[in-house]
Design a protein around this motif. Structure first.
Motif, PDB file in Angstrom:
ATOM      1  N   ASP A  48       0.879  -1.171   0.000  1.00 37.39           N
ATOM      2  CA  ASP A  48       0.000   0.000   0.000  1.00 37.39           C
ATOM      3  C   ASP A  48       0.911   1.214   0.000  1.00 37.39           C
ATOM      4  N   THR A  49       0.943   1.919  -1.113  1.00 39.55           N
ATOM      5  CA  THR A  49       1.808   3.094  -1.228  1.00 39.55           C
ATOM      6  C   THR A  49       0.969   4.354  -1.026  1.00 39.55           C
ATOM      7  N   PRO A  50       1.603   5.483  -0.704  1.00 37.30           N
ATOM      8  CA  PRO A  50       0.838   6.718  -0.486  1.00 37.30           C
ATOM      9  C   PRO A  50       0.104   7.168  -1.753  1.00 37.30           C
ATOM     10  N   VAL A  51      -0.975   7.915  -1.576  1.00 33.76           N
ATOM     11  CA  VAL A  51      -1.755   8.394  -2.724  1.00 33.76           C
ATOM     12  C   VAL A  51      -0.989   9.479  -3.485  1.00 33.76           C
ATOM     13  N   PHE A  52      -0.044  10.146  -2.810  1.00 29.91           N
ATOM     14  CA  PHE A  52       0.793  11.089  -3.558  1.00 29.91           C
ATOM     15  C   PHE A  52       2.258  10.697  -3.440  1.00 29.91           C
ATOM     16  N   GLU A  53       3.013  11.072  -4.446  1.00 32.56           N
ATOM     17  CA  GLU A  53       4.438  10.766  -4.534  1.00 32.56           C
ATOM     18  C   GLU A  53       5.180  12.088  -4.718  1.00 32.56           C
ATOM     19  N   LEU A  54       6.479  12.082  -4.421  1.00 32.28           N
ATOM     20  CA  LEU A  54       7.294  13.228  -4.801  1.00 32.28           C
ATOM     21  C   LEU A  54       7.142  13.428  -6.300  1.00 32.28           C
ATOM     22  N   ARG A  55       7.003  14.678  -6.728  1.00 35.94           N
ATOM     23  CA  ARG A  55       6.763  14.916  -8.149  1.00 35.94           C
ATOM     24  C   ARG A  55       7.876  14.347  -9.019  1.00 35.94           C
ATOM     25  N   GLU A  56       9.090  14.362  -8.489  1.00 34.24           N
ATOM     26  CA  GLU A  56      10.231  13.838  -9.246  1.00 34.24           C
ATOM     27  C   GLU A  56      10.087  12.356  -9.588  1.00 34.24           C
ATOM     28  N   VAL A  57       9.368  11.616  -8.715  1.00 30.51           N
ATOM     29  CA  VAL A  57       9.189  10.175  -8.964  1.00 30.51           C
ATOM     30  C   VAL A  57       8.371   9.957 -10.236  1.00 30.51           C
ATOM     31  N   LEU A  58       7.375  10.824 -10.437  1.00 25.52           N
ATOM     32  CA  LEU A  58       6.496  10.657 -11.598  1.00 25.52           C
ATOM     33  C   LEU A  58       7.085  11.289 -12.862  1.00 25.52           C
ATOM     34  N   ALA A  59       8.038  12.214 -12.665  1.00 26.09           N
ATOM     35  CA  ALA A  59       8.566  12.966 -13.816  1.00 26.09           C
ATOM     36  C   ALA A  59       9.220  12.033 -14.828  1.00 26.09           C
ATOM     37  N   CYS A  80       4.663  17.567  -4.361  1.00 25.63           N
ATOM     38  CA  CYS A  80       4.084  16.237  -4.557  1.00 25.63           C
ATOM     39  C   CYS A  80       2.976  16.257  -5.606  1.00 25.63           C
ATOM     40  N   SER A  81       2.696  15.077  -6.135  1.00 24.33           N
ATOM     41  CA  SER A  81       1.613  14.897  -7.098  1.00 24.33           C
ATOM     42  C   SER A  81       0.852  13.624  -6.771  1.00 24.33           C
ATOM     43  N   LEU A  82      -0.440  13.601  -7.123  1.00 16.89           N
ATOM     44  CA  LEU A  82      -1.220  12.377  -6.944  1.00 16.89           C
ATOM     45  C   LEU A  82      -0.713  11.307  -7.910  1.00 16.89           C
ATOM     46  N   ARG A  83      -0.756  10.059  -7.484  1.00 13.41           N
ATOM     47  CA  ARG A  83      -0.286   8.980  -8.374  1.00 13.41           C
ATOM     48  C   ARG A  83      -1.157   8.923  -9.625  1.00 13.41           C
ATOM     49  N   TYR A  84      -0.491   8.600 -10.738  1.00 11.64           N
ATOM     50  CA  TYR A  84      -1.132   8.564 -12.051  1.00 11.64           C
ATOM     51  C   TYR A  84      -1.486   7.120 -12.407  1.00 11.64           C
ATOM     52  N   ASP A  85      -0.702   6.197 -11.871  1.00  4.80           N
ATOM     53  CA  ASP A  85      -0.988   4.768 -12.004  1.00  4.80           C
ATOM     54  C   ASP A  85      -0.360   4.072 -10.806  1.00  4.80           C
ATOM     55  N   LEU A  86      -0.412   2.737 -10.789  1.00  6.70           N
ATOM     56  CA  LEU A  86       0.190   1.997  -9.682  1.00  6.70           C
ATOM     57  C   LEU A  86       1.550   1.410 -10.054  1.00  6.70           C
ATOM     58  N   THR A  87       1.901   1.481 -11.333  1.00  6.11           N
ATOM     59  CA  THR A  87       3.129   0.839 -11.801  1.00  6.11           C
ATOM     60  C   THR A  87       4.371   1.632 -11.408  1.00  6.11           C
ATOM     61  N   VAL A  88       4.330   2.943 -11.594  1.00  7.80           N
ATOM     62  CA  VAL A  88       5.488   3.774 -11.249  1.00  7.80           C
ATOM     63  C   VAL A  88       5.737   3.773  -9.727  1.00  7.80           C
ATOM     64  N   PRO A  89       4.688   3.911  -8.887  1.00  7.63           N
ATOM     65  CA  PRO A  89       4.943   3.760  -7.447  1.00  7.63           C
ATOM     66  C   PRO A  89       5.522   2.382  -7.083  1.00  7.63           C
ATOM     67  N   PHE A  90       5.075   1.339  -7.794  1.00 12.05           N
ATOM     68  CA  PHE A  90       5.608  -0.009  -7.556  1.00 12.05           C
ATOM     69  C   PHE A  90       7.092  -0.053  -7.903  1.00 12.05           C
ATOM     70  N   ALA A  91       7.458   0.515  -9.046  1.00 11.34           N
ATOM     71  CA  ALA A  91       8.865   0.542  -9.460  1.00 11.34           C
ATOM     72  C   ALA A  91       9.691   1.361  -8.461  1.00 11.34           C
ATOM     73  N   ARG A  92       9.139   2.489  -7.988  1.00  5.57           N
ATOM     74  CA  ARG A  92       9.822   3.294  -6.964  1.00  5.57           C
ATOM     75  C   ARG A  92      10.033   2.477  -5.687  1.00  5.57           C
ATOM     76  N   TYR A  93       9.003   1.718  -5.285  1.00  8.19           N
ATOM     77  CA  TYR A  93       9.094   0.877  -4.095  1.00  8.19           C
ATOM     78  C   TYR A  93      10.182  -0.185  -4.236  1.00  8.19           C
ATOM     79  N   LEU A  94      10.214  -0.835  -5.393  1.00  5.04           N
ATOM     80  CA  LEU A  94      11.225  -1.878  -5.626  1.00  5.04           C
ATOM     81  C   LEU A  94      12.631  -1.289  -5.554  1.00  5.04           C
TER      82      LEU A  94
END
Lengths: 504, 504
Positions: A48-59, A80-94
């Motif tokens: 379960d990742t946060p609903v928002f991420e550092l904007r740089e993570v999504l950039a 920060c920005s709201l997540r756009y999908d679940l894949t990029v937060p997953f990759a950030r988590y890994l």
């Protein structure tokens, strides 16, 4: 507490969002639990990742769609920005946790500041439901398991069995074909994007885009046309392998070998009959590196699927195209697809520099919801609550006490036994109002208390008319001391479909 | 896809947020499902509102805490903010849809741009878990059911039975007492806020605040001190009712009558033993209009609960105060409380002008999580996945084929039967690596395939050592055709605690 909130603006949810309520949310939760059960059957764990991420993570992950990202206001501190999908937060988590191997699922809302079109189901807040396998394993084994999961999910949903097709292709085969046709290396990605539009545009239109907009030689475009209109079962792999120019291309050769191996595994897993190898499937996202797939279903396909496919009857098309409840605008899905995914071996490396091979699938739950809802027939009721027993007081007239303490005491006894039960929060409720409440809640059983019966140590159990041919519709008197036992034996007796309380 | 995301910033979640993973998320989901089961037992339905609301909806609802609201950036269009709690969106939903009656639960994350303090558990993103009853009913019946729900939730959680106390008070009693003591009408709310601090500050300090900061006459403060230090069971209601000055105050009289009625109902519901009527409980939020309550538990109370209460042993205190995993900063909870709520009959009217009576409870799931986790003893394992069977190949040496198709075929057979099963995604896995994988996943059973056994139509089932005293630790050969049946009969035989797969 101020008064500013009172009545001087329109009460609504923000544009592109909605409240989920009533039987819609019950059906959606049923779909979630079917899907989660399959994920767990295959050893999936959730994060379960946060609903928002550092904007740089999504950039730099979404190309020109980055303009659709919701930003939080700069109120000081991190941007920060709201997540756009679940894949990029997953990759950030890994990458952040140096996780080398995981089968993870994640069901959560994502956010896209797109122009909402409620009637077309394009929402700004919608659910994604992803299962991904990260880690280095022997070839095509995780890929095969993902497709087995797809089969189990759709066979587990009510009304879907035998009504879905898994379209599959391989980026390496596609790249090889483009090389064979003579597409210049630097145009491969943009031509691939054009081909991907074949699920919603006829070939002529895609060809025009390639030639006129993307400056491709018309003879090359025609050659591409011959390949991308190929589709079929496992035999298509052999057919392609036997074409001399294909066999001589390293990329295509490797892709076909992997596809052949995958077919062997899918045969063992009984997934092959649902598979359609389709050379026109290209998938929009850049990050795929291996197999790519989309699941389509009867009625989920758009009006123009292929230039040579016969148009669906108008009525069929209209039913879905105008469907007000088809909420998915997930651009990771193709038009008309209900799930999609593929292998992406390089994405995690964008964060850590150390790539971790990944393969995954994203289910378009909002679209699956609306199709499932349309497929439920009238006999399949969705119960708004899970209450099994409504406790009522029988009586009326001026001597009627309402039997409130007695109803409460029975409720307590049932709750103690884990039985879902309600009673009316009135001292002296009318019998008809109590029946009405039970009927509105589609509660299957009533326990009816009467003064005389209680004196004799008895209560009445009445089947409320939801179960076919139950002989106890007129009620039976049972010993009050045996009530829990009597109810539980009735629960065990009902049809399993009703017993699971939601989709009958 | 650009390169901007690669490695040139610290990979982390935003300040005050975290990823949930591993057995933490398994335990948390177990807690959610226990709570949801109770909610459904009482006829609860869920609604799902958007994560952001129009800013106007939140405006004027949180007093000076409004500065903690997260705003979305103005990217054109409506101005929105992340939800701050679940109560205001619920009130907006009721008003918008003219819902007159509902029992709704909602488990979702809320957002507060507070200074995060991870070590104290103050997070910017955290879960709330609310159950609310809206609608006009006979007095105290929904209120009693809410408290019955509290009892069922805490008795259902592992390690909580008999370890929680429901502190309760009534705004009308409190207001009456303030009137009796001579608090000027315009100071009642601010004095009430001061009294609310008695759970974390000694009386002397609260008295000083009343007198020095809020300008209250010291003799009035001393009178308040006599009342707010009263606490006890049902007999306290009678004691207060018998005090002539209390009986003569209309507000206190009505509050006490309601409290007496509530006690009658809670007696029937077997909640009374967990109840402590406590005149020092005031609750911070302005919108409460009737009963108010907080649930406290052993070890959840702060060091100074009452000026006259003996201090807890240092060790006990330290254990909680330093607990790195106590994540709840929910200001709707009192310090040290794990659930809180009350009756708020006016909030919905702020939106629609038409008040709808409401009563509810909010469970601090993050705090409940950390306390539950600390209470699990070493013998209670949390399984990271729900996989029941690991399928392995026995063998080695240069003739070892790895039995991959055979393992896949058994996996398919088990999945078809709904059994949760895994195998190693390698052509020729080492036996030890397969055992290691099964042990890491705490998978209770192995199905071991060997060339010779397969030829004889047999497979080996081995209990992996998680179950006490199982005679089959060394494995038993069973007919391959009977495998599903043999496994299912073993599942049915295990201890129920292990069968539910999470908290052992």
């Amino acid at each position: 507490m101020g008064k500013e909130g009172k009545g001087n603006f329109q009460l609504k949810t923000p544009k592109g969002t909605r409240d989920w309520q009533g039987t819609d949310v019950v059906l959606r939760e049923q779909i979630f639990s079917t899907i989660i059960e399959v994920f767990k059957r295959h050893g999936g764990v959730t994060i379960d990742t946060p609903v928002f991420e550092l904007r740089e993570v999504l950039a730099g992950k979404y190309g020109e769609d980055s303009k659709l990202i919701y930003d939080l206001a700069d109120q000081g501190g991190e941007i920060c920005s709201l997540r756009y999908d679940l894949t990029v937060p997953f990759a950030r988590y890994l990458a952040q946790n140096s996780v080398q191997q995981i089968k993870r699922y994640h069901i959560a809302k994502v956010y896209r500041r797109d122009q909402p079109a409620m009637t077309k189901g394009r929402m700004r807040e919608f659910y994604q439901c992803d299962f991904d396998i990260a880690g280095a394993y022997d070839a095509m084994l995780p890929d095969a398991e993902i497709l087995r999961i797809v089969k189990e999910v759709f066979e587990g949903l009510p009304g879907w069995k035998g009504k879905f097709t898994i379209k599959i292709n391989h980026r390496k085969i596609l790249d090889g074909i483009f090389q064979i046709c003579g597409v210049p290396q630097e145009k491969i990605r943009t031509i691939s994007s054009a081909v991907d539009k074949l699920d919603k545009s006829p070939w002529e239109e895609v060809r025009r885009e390639m030639v006129n907009e993307k400056g491709l030689d018309p003879t090359i475009a025609d050659k591409i046309g011959e390949y991308v209109q190929l589709r079929g079962g496992r035999e298509l792999v052999t057919k392609l392998q036997e074409m001399p120019e294909v066999g001589a291309n390293a990329s295509a050769k490797q892709g076909l070998e992997e596809m052949a191996l995958l077919c062997n595994y899918l045969d063992i897993f009984s997934v092959l009959p649902a598979l359609s190898i389709d050379m026109s499937l290209a998938r929009g996202l850049d990050y795929y590196t291996g197999v790519i797939y989309e699941v389509v279903t009867e009625g989920s396909a758009p009006a123009v699927t292929k230039n040579d496919a016969p148009k669906k009857p108008k009525k069929e098309k209209k039913k879905v195209a105008d469907e007000d409840e088809d909420r998915s605008n997930d651009p990771t899905l193709g038009v008309g697809s209900v799930a999609a995914g593929g292998r992406y071996d390089e994405l995690v490396g964008m964060f850590s520099g150390k790539p971790i091979p990944c393969v995954g699938i994203s289910f378009g739950v909002d679209r699956i919801f609306s199709i499932t809802k349309a497929r439920l027939d009238a006999s399949q009721i969705i119960r708004p609550t899970e209450v099994d027993v409504f406790i009522m007081a029988l009586g009326g007239g001026k001597d009627f006490t309402g039997l409130l303490p007695e109803r409460m005491e029975v409720a307590k006894e049932l709750w103690d036994a884990g039985i879902k039960a309600e009673f009316t929060w009135k001292q002296k409720p009318k019998l008809q109002a109590q029946f009405k409440a039970a009927e509105n809640g589609r509660v299957p059983w009533a326990v009816i208390l009467g003064e005389d019966e209680l004196k004799a140590g008895k209560v009445n159990i009445k089947e409320m008319g939801l179960l076919d041919g139950d002989p106890e519709k007129n009620g039976v008197l049972v010993e009050k001391t045996e009530l829990v036992h009597e109810l539980k034996s009735r629960f065990a007796r009902v049809k399993p479909e009703l017993a699971d309380r939601t989709v009958g």
